[in-house]
Motif scaffolding. Structure first.
Motif, short mmCIF file in Angstrom:
data_model
loop_
_atom_site.label_atom_id
_atom_site.label_comp_id
_atom_site.label_asym_id
_atom_site.label_seq_id
_atom_site.Cartn_x
_atom_site.Cartn_y
_atom_site.Cartn_z
N HIS A 36 22.83 47.03 57.64
CA HIS A 36 23.11 48.05 56.76
C HIS A 36 23.64 47.63 55.44
CE1 HIS A 36 22.40 51.12 59.94
NE2 HIS A 36 22.94 50.20 60.79
N GLN A 37 23.08 47.94 54.23
CA GLN A 37 23.66 47.67 52.97
C GLN A 37 24.85 48.45 52.72
OE1 GLN A 37 25.19 46.24 50.42
NE2 GLN A 37 23.16 45.20 49.54
N LEU A 38 26.07 47.86 52.73
CA LEU A 38 27.33 48.55 52.59
C LEU A 38 27.24 49.43 51.07
CD1 LEU A 38 30.05 49.29 53.63
CD2 LEU A 38 31.03 47.49 52.30
N ARG A 39 26.44 48.99 50.03
CA ARG A 39 26.49 49.65 48.95
C ARG A 39 25.87 50.91 48.93
NH1 ARG A 39 28.60 46.03 45.45
NH2 ARG A 39 27.94 43.99 45.79
N LYS A 40 24.98 51.32 50.11
CA LYS A 40 24.62 52.62 50.19
C LYS A 40 25.79 53.87 50.56
CE LYS A 40 22.25 55.19 53.96
NZ LYS A 40 21.98 55.22 55.43
N TRP A 41 27.01 53.10 50.55
CA TRP A 41 28.07 54.07 50.75
C TRP A 41 29.31 53.77 49.60
CZ3 TRP A 41 25.90 51.82 55.11
CH2 TRP A 41 25.48 52.79 55.94
N ALA A 42 28.60 53.33 48.53
CA ALA A 42 29.24 52.87 47.35
C ALA A 42 29.88 54.10 46.88
CB ALA A 42 28.35 52.36 46.09
N VAL A 43 31.25 53.83 46.18
CA VAL A 43 32.09 55.05 45.46
C VAL A 43 31.31 55.52 44.04
CG1 VAL A 43 34.06 54.13 46.64
CG2 VAL A 43 33.50 53.35 44.11
N ASN A 44 30.47 54.75 43.67
CA ASN A 44 29.74 55.42 42.44
C ASN A 44 28.27 54.94 42.41
OD1 ASN A 44 29.90 52.54 41.35
ND2 ASN A 44 31.85 52.98 40.55
N GLU A 45 27.73 55.37 41.15
CA GLU A 45 26.23 55.17 40.93
C GLU A 45 26.25 53.67 40.45
OE1 GLU A 45 25.46 56.60 36.42
OE2 GLU A 45 27.15 57.57 37.68
N TYR A 46 27.17 52.83 40.43
CA TYR A 46 26.99 51.26 40.30
C TYR A 46 26.96 50.65 41.26
CZ TYR A 46 28.14 53.44 35.37
OH TYR A 46 28.44 54.01 34.29
N GLY A 47 27.10 51.33 42.46
CA GLY A 47 27.11 50.46 43.62
C GLY A 47 28.56 49.85 44.18
N GLN A 48 29.62 50.45 43.48
CA GLN A 48 30.81 49.69 43.47
C GLN A 48 31.36 49.92 45.10
OE1 GLN A 48 33.98 50.88 41.13
NE2 GLN A 48 35.35 49.50 41.96
N VAL A 49 31.72 48.80 45.75
CA VAL A 49 32.33 49.05 47.05
C VAL A 49 33.67 48.13 47.09
CG1 VAL A 49 30.18 49.19 48.29
CG2 VAL A 49 30.99 47.02 47.81
N ASP A 50 34.05 47.53 45.91
CA ASP A 50 35.23 46.70 46.11
C ASP A 50 36.08 46.95 44.91
OD1 ASP A 50 33.56 45.50 44.32
OD2 ASP A 50 33.68 43.45 45.05
N ASP A 51 37.48 46.61 44.75
CA ASP A 51 38.41 46.77 43.53
C ASP A 51 39.54 45.51 43.66
OD1 ASP A 51 39.32 47.87 41.58
OD2 ASP A 51 39.04 49.89 42.27
N TYR A 52 40.14 45.60 42.49
CA TYR A 52 41.26 44.67 42.59
C TYR A 52 42.15 44.92 43.66
CZ TYR A 52 39.01 43.55 38.15
OH TYR A 52 38.15 43.20 37.17
N GLN A 53 43.13 43.98 43.94
CA GLN A 53 44.01 44.22 45.03
C GLN A 53 45.26 44.81 44.32
OE1 GLN A 53 45.48 40.92 47.37
NE2 GLN A 53 44.42 39.37 46.10
N TYR A 54 46.00 45.59 44.81
CA TYR A 54 47.23 45.97 44.68
C TYR A 54 48.31 44.98 44.89
CZ TYR A 54 46.47 51.18 44.73
OH TYR A 54 45.60 52.35 44.35
N GLY A 55 49.38 44.93 43.73
CA GLY A 55 50.37 43.92 43.60
C GLY A 55 49.79 42.67 42.93
N GLY A 56 48.63 42.63 42.43
CA GLY A 56 47.76 41.58 41.76
C GLY A 56 47.41 40.39 42.59
N GLY A 57 46.69 39.49 41.89
CA GLY A 57 46.27 38.15 42.69
C GLY A 57 44.87 38.10 42.74
N ALA A 58 44.26 36.93 42.77
CA ALA A 58 42.96 36.85 42.53
C ALA A 58 41.97 37.40 43.64
CB ALA A 58 42.46 35.37 42.17
N GLY A 59 41.04 37.68 43.43
CA GLY A 59 39.85 38.34 44.53
C GLY A 59 39.89 39.79 44.89
N MET A 60 38.62 40.08 44.98
CA MET A 60 38.60 41.59 45.12
C MET A 60 38.46 42.06 46.77
SD MET A 60 37.73 42.54 42.00
CE MET A 60 36.73 44.01 41.90
N VAL A 61 38.77 43.30 46.96
CA VAL A 61 38.91 43.52 48.19
C VAL A 61 38.19 44.88 48.41
CG1 VAL A 61 40.72 44.86 49.80
CG2 VAL A 61 41.52 43.11 48.18
N ILE A 62 37.39 44.89 49.63
CA ILE A 62 36.46 45.82 50.17
C ILE A 62 37.27 47.22 50.03
CG2 ILE A 62 34.52 46.72 51.45
CD1 ILE A 62 33.47 43.88 51.49
#
Ligand code: ADE
Length: 227
Positions: A36-62
Motif C-alpha cells: 500500500h502506498q502510504l501517500r494514499k492517506w496523505a495529509v494534503n493534496e500534495y501527498g505529504q506524509v512527513d514533516d520536520y521533527q520537533y526540537g530541530g535536527g536534520a531529517g523528516m519524520v513520517i
C-alpha cells in the motif's frame, strides 16, 4: 497468510515478491501480499506524509495521521496478529522469529523512511519492532522484503521436499553442511567419497558431522546458544 505492507516506495518491494519461491507461494494461494502506498492517506493534496521533527535536527519524520489512518482502515477488514515496524533499533530478526511469525495469519509491516516514524505510532499502534541487522539502511523496504521472504518460504506447502526448510542453516542452530553436484571430479577437486557411497545412513551422519564442524568454525556462538 496475508501480509499488508505500508510504504512510500512500493517499487522497491515489488520485484522481490514477483519471483521464485515467493511468486510460487502467492500463485498457490498460500501467501498473499499487498503493498500500500502510504501517500494514499496523505495529509494534503500534495501527498505529504512527513514533516520536520520537533526540537530541530536534520531529517523528516513520517507523521502520525497518515499512519494511524492507514493502520485503522486496513485493520477494519480483519485485525492483525502483529503490526510490525522495521527499524534498526528493533529486536534482531532471526530464524526463530521467522518460524514464529510463519504461524500467524495476518501481518502488517510498516516501512519507515528518512528519520523514521513518529514515536507515538510506535507507542500506541505498533505491536512489534524488528531490525534485520546492526546496520542502517535507507528505509524499511528491503528489511520488509527480507522478512516476507524468510517467513513466506516457511509456510506449509510452499517448499517441496527438494527445497525443504528443515535442512536450512540456522534450523536447529546449526549451519548447513557443504553440498556438491556433478561432476564427481572437477580439475582433480573431488567430491567426498561418502556422498557417492549410496549409503543414506552414512551420508546423514557425515552431513551432521560437517554441519557441526562448520558451525564450530564459523559460528561457535550458535552452539553456545543451544546449551
Ligand atoms: N530500517 C533501516 N535500517 C534497518 C534495519 N537494519 N532493519 C530494519 N529496518 C531498518
Amino acid at each position: 497468510m496475508h501480509i499488508d505492507i505500508l510504504t512510500v516506495l512500493p517499487e522497491l518491494l515489488e520485484s522481490p515478491l514477483r519471483h521464485s519461491i515467493l511468486k510460487r507461494a502467492q500463485e498457490k494461494g498460500l501467501l498473499s501480499v499487498k503493498i500500500h502506498q502510504l501517500r494514499k492517506w496523505a495529509v494534503n493534496e500534495y501527498g505529504q506524509v512527513d514533516d520536520y521533527q520537533y526540537g530541530g535536527g536534520a531529517g523528516m519524520v513520517i507523521m502520525c495521521e497518515p499512519l494511524a489512518k492507514a493502520i485503522e482502515e486496513l485493520s477494519a477488514a480483519a485485525p492483525y496478529d502483529e503490526i510490525i515496524y522495521l527499524t534498526p533499533d528493533g529486536e534482531r530478526f532471526s530464524q526463530k522469529m521467522a518460524n514464529a511469525l510463519s504461524l500467524k495469519q495476518r501481518l502488517l509491516l510498516i516501512c519507515g523512511h528518512y528519520k523514521g516514524i513518529d514515536q507515538r505510532i510506535r507507542d500506541h499502534l505498533v505491536t512489534r519492532e524488528i531490525s534485520i541487522g546492526d546496520y542502517v539502511l535507507s528505509g524499511g523496504e528491503l528489511p520488509a522484503a527480507v522478512l516476507v521472504d524468510a517467513v513466506g518460504r516457511l509456510l506449509p506447502g510452499v517448499l517441496n521436499d527438494e527445497t525443504s526448510a528443515l535442512t536450512d542453516s540456522y534450523q536447529d542452530n546449526l549451519l548447513a553442511p557443504p553440498v556438491y553436484t556433478r561432476p564427481a571430479d572437477f580439475r582433480g577437486w573431488k567430491v567426498p567419497d561418502v556422498l557417492l557411497s549410496g549409503d543414506p545412513k552414512k551420508i546423514e551422519e557425515w552431513r551432521y558431522e560437517q554441519a557441526l564442524i562448520r558451525t564450530k568454525q564459523k559460528r561457535p556462538d550458535l552452539l553456545k546458544e543451544e546449551e
